[in-house]
Design a protein around this motif. Sequence first.
Motif, mmCIF file in Angstrom:
data_model
loop_
_atom_site.group_PDB
_atom_site.id
_atom_site.type_symbol
_atom_site.label_atom_id
_atom_site.label_comp_id
_atom_site.label_asym_id
_atom_site.label_seq_id
_atom_site.Cartn_x
_atom_site.Cartn_y
_atom_site.Cartn_z
ATOM 1 N N THR A 198 -10.841 -1.683 8.507
ATOM 2 C CA THR A 198 -10.625 -2.235 7.177
ATOM 3 C C THR A 198 -9.145 -2.354 6.864
ATOM 4 N N GLY A 199 -8.792 -3.464 6.224
ATOM 5 C CA GLY A 199 -7.427 -3.654 5.755
ATOM 6 C C GLY A 199 -7.335 -3.382 4.263
ATOM 7 N N GLY A 200 -6.219 -3.732 3.672
ATOM 8 C CA GLY A 200 -6.055 -3.515 2.238
ATOM 9 C C GLY A 200 -4.730 -4.033 1.742
ATOM 10 N N ARG A 201 -4.619 -4.146 0.411
ATOM 11 C CA ARG A 201 -3.403 -4.648 -0.217
ATOM 12 C C ARG A 201 -2.907 -3.604 -1.213
ATOM 13 N N SER A 202 -2.326 -2.556 -0.676
ATOM 14 C CA SER A 202 -1.916 -1.426 -1.510
ATOM 15 C C SER A 202 -0.846 -1.788 -2.522
ATOM 16 N N GLU A 203 -0.140 -2.898 -2.320
ATOM 17 C CA GLU A 203 0.908 -3.290 -3.272
ATOM 18 C C GLU A 203 0.353 -3.604 -4.658
ATOM 19 N N PHE A 204 -0.975 -3.822 -4.737
ATOM 20 C CA PHE A 204 -1.579 -4.138 -6.027
ATOM 21 C C PHE A 204 -2.152 -2.909 -6.739
ATOM 22 N N ILE A 205 -2.050 -1.737 -6.126
ATOM 23 C CA ILE A 205 -2.583 -0.523 -6.754
ATOM 24 C C ILE A 205 -1.951 -0.252 -8.116
ATOM 25 N N PRO A 206 -0.621 -0.289 -8.263
ATOM 26 C CA PRO A 206 -0.029 -0.031 -9.582
ATOM 27 C C PRO A 206 -0.510 -1.018 -10.648
ATOM 28 N N LEU A 207 -0.556 -2.298 -10.304
ATOM 29 C CA LEU A 207 -0.999 -3.312 -11.262
ATOM 30 C C LEU A 207 -2.420 -3.048 -11.729
ATOM 31 N N LEU A 208 -3.333 -2.859 -10.788
ATOM 32 C CA LEU A 208 -4.730 -2.664 -11.151
ATOM 33 C C LEU A 208 -4.955 -1.335 -11.863
ATOM 34 N N SER A 209 -4.178 -0.312 -11.513
ATOM 35 C CA SER A 209 -4.290 0.976 -12.212
ATOM 36 C C SER A 209 -3.931 0.817 -13.685
ATOM 37 N N ARG A 210 -2.858 0.107 -13.945
ATOM 38 C CA ARG A 210 -2.456 -0.118 -15.336
ATOM 39 C C ARG A 210 -3.509 -0.939 -16.079
ATOM 40 N N GLY B 134 -5.880 3.847 5.388
ATOM 41 C CA GLY B 134 -4.455 3.934 5.120
ATOM 42 C C GLY B 134 -3.899 2.704 4.438
ATOM 43 N N ALA B 135 -4.468 1.533 4.738
ATOM 44 C CA ALA B 135 -3.954 0.275 4.196
ATOM 45 C C ALA B 135 -4.182 0.125 2.705
ATOM 46 N N ASN B 136 -5.103 0.900 2.145
ATOM 47 C CA ASN B 136 -5.349 0.777 0.708
ATOM 48 C C ASN B 136 -5.162 2.109 -0.033
ATOM 49 N N MET B 137 -4.271 2.961 0.507
ATOM 50 C CA MET B 137 -3.934 4.207 -0.182
ATOM 51 C C MET B 137 -2.520 4.142 -0.734
ATOM 52 N N LEU B 138 -2.289 4.912 -1.783
ATOM 53 C CA LEU B 138 -0.969 4.984 -2.394
ATOM 54 C C LEU B 138 -0.218 6.188 -1.835
ATOM 55 N N PRO B 139 1.036 5.997 -1.403
ATOM 56 C CA PRO B 139 1.815 7.154 -0.957
ATOM 57 C C PRO B 139 1.960 8.169 -2.085
ATOM 58 N N LEU B 140 1.802 9.422 -1.771
ATOM 59 C CA LEU B 140 1.876 10.483 -2.768
ATOM 60 C C LEU B 140 3.202 10.452 -3.528
ATOM 61 N N SER B 141 4.268 10.055 -2.852
ATOM 62 C CA SER B 141 5.584 10.020 -3.468
ATOM 63 C C SER B 141 5.698 8.980 -4.579
ATOM 64 N N GLN B 142 4.792 8.004 -4.598
ATOM 65 C CA GLN B 142 4.835 6.942 -5.603
ATOM 66 C C GLN B 142 3.906 7.200 -6.784
ATOM 67 N N LEU B 143 3.224 8.308 -6.754
ATOM 68 C CA LEU B 143 2.173 8.554 -7.747
ATOM 69 C C LEU B 143 2.719 8.913 -9.130
ATOM 70 N N GLU B 144 3.733 9.770 -9.203
ATOM 71 C CA GLU B 144 4.187 10.266 -10.505
ATOM 72 C C GLU B 144 4.641 9.163 -11.459
ATOM 73 N N PRO B 145 5.526 8.240 -11.055
ATOM 74 C CA PRO B 145 5.933 7.209 -12.015
ATOM 75 C C PRO B 145 4.777 6.341 -12.486
ATOM 76 N N LEU B 146 3.816 6.077 -11.593
ATOM 77 C CA LEU B 146 2.654 5.287 -11.990
ATOM 78 C C LEU B 146 1.810 6.031 -13.010
ATOM 79 N N LEU B 147 1.543 7.311 -12.754
ATOM 80 C CA LEU B 147 0.753 8.109 -13.688
ATOM 81 C C LEU B 147 1.430 8.219 -15.048
ATOM 82 N N THR B 148 2.742 8.341 -15.054
ATOM 83 C CA THR B 148 3.487 8.435 -16.313
ATOM 84 C C THR B 148 3.265 7.177 -17.161
ATOM 85 N N THR B 149 3.289 6.022 -16.529
ATOM 86 C CA THR B 149 3.025 4.773 -17.246
ATOM 87 C C THR B 149 1.578 4.701 -17.708
ATOM 88 N N MET B 150 0.667 5.137 -16.867
ATOM 89 C CA MET B 150 -0.752 5.097 -17.220
ATOM 90 C C MET B 150 -1.053 5.988 -18.420
#
Length: 276
Positions: free
Chosen positions: A212-224, A249-265
């Motif tokens: 399976t592939g994925g487009r993880s670059e859209f995770i922040p957008l869709l989360s918001r 792996g292709a559709n997971m968010l790196p743990l290091s990128q999680l905090e700023p996204l959660l703060t916005t959410m």
Amino acid sequence: MKKNIVKVNNVTFGAGAPFVLIAGPCVIEDRRSTVKIAGELVKLTKRLGIPYVFKASYDKANRTSIDSFRGPGLEEGLDILSEVKERFGVPVLSDVHDVREMDLAEKVLDIIQIPAFLCRQTSLVVRAAQSGRVVNVKKGQFLAPWDVKSIIKKVEAAGCKKLLLTERGVSFGYNNLVTDFTGFQIMADMGYPVVYDVTHSVQQPGGLGHKTGGRSEFIPLLSRCGVAAGVDAVFMETHTDPKKSPSDGANMLPLSQLEPLLTTMIKIDKIVKGRK
């Protein structure tokens, strides 16, 4: 319709409560990495004040290839989840694929998850509903939002009202998924908390041929977008290094990128639900 509030320990789903984060690696790779990721997520969610449930699969039964990594299996996987639960004091969730797993799984799991491909398996859904645990049913990518009514009837017929409904995208052509945001409201109007599985919604099932592939670059957008739509929880798979993950792996968010996204959410969630 009366809205059902679902509680797991000190975590509340629904009724305008802050969104719950359900997060962890796609699959249990080993004890050390699982406990490490759980610890990082617990520290992060405590710091941000986000209700949290740890998620990891002990067996990924629905895989593209016969050679795909599936995890440690039922007994070892549940033992690792039990350690996470006891060490960090958080609820744990995992997929259950077969009624024969349920006797052991219900002793450890706080939330029993019915995988999307199995959401119409009556025996499995009913047995999960009889477990006394919270049941999270992932709506199949082949179902319309209103089709969830039949799943709800099965769960309620077994005497269970501790139900979560999860959206994980809808099949759209070959190897692609899309999210219909009107579906959140349609399912919420059925009376149960709604979860948005954002990382599986960016999957491209079988998109790489052998996996399976994925487009993880859209995770922040869709989360918001999901939080703006008022969902009760966000389901997100994360990893210290997704490229090294043996599953999704292709559709997971790196743990290091999680905090700023959660703060916005958090900010969006407060506006939408009218909290200060």
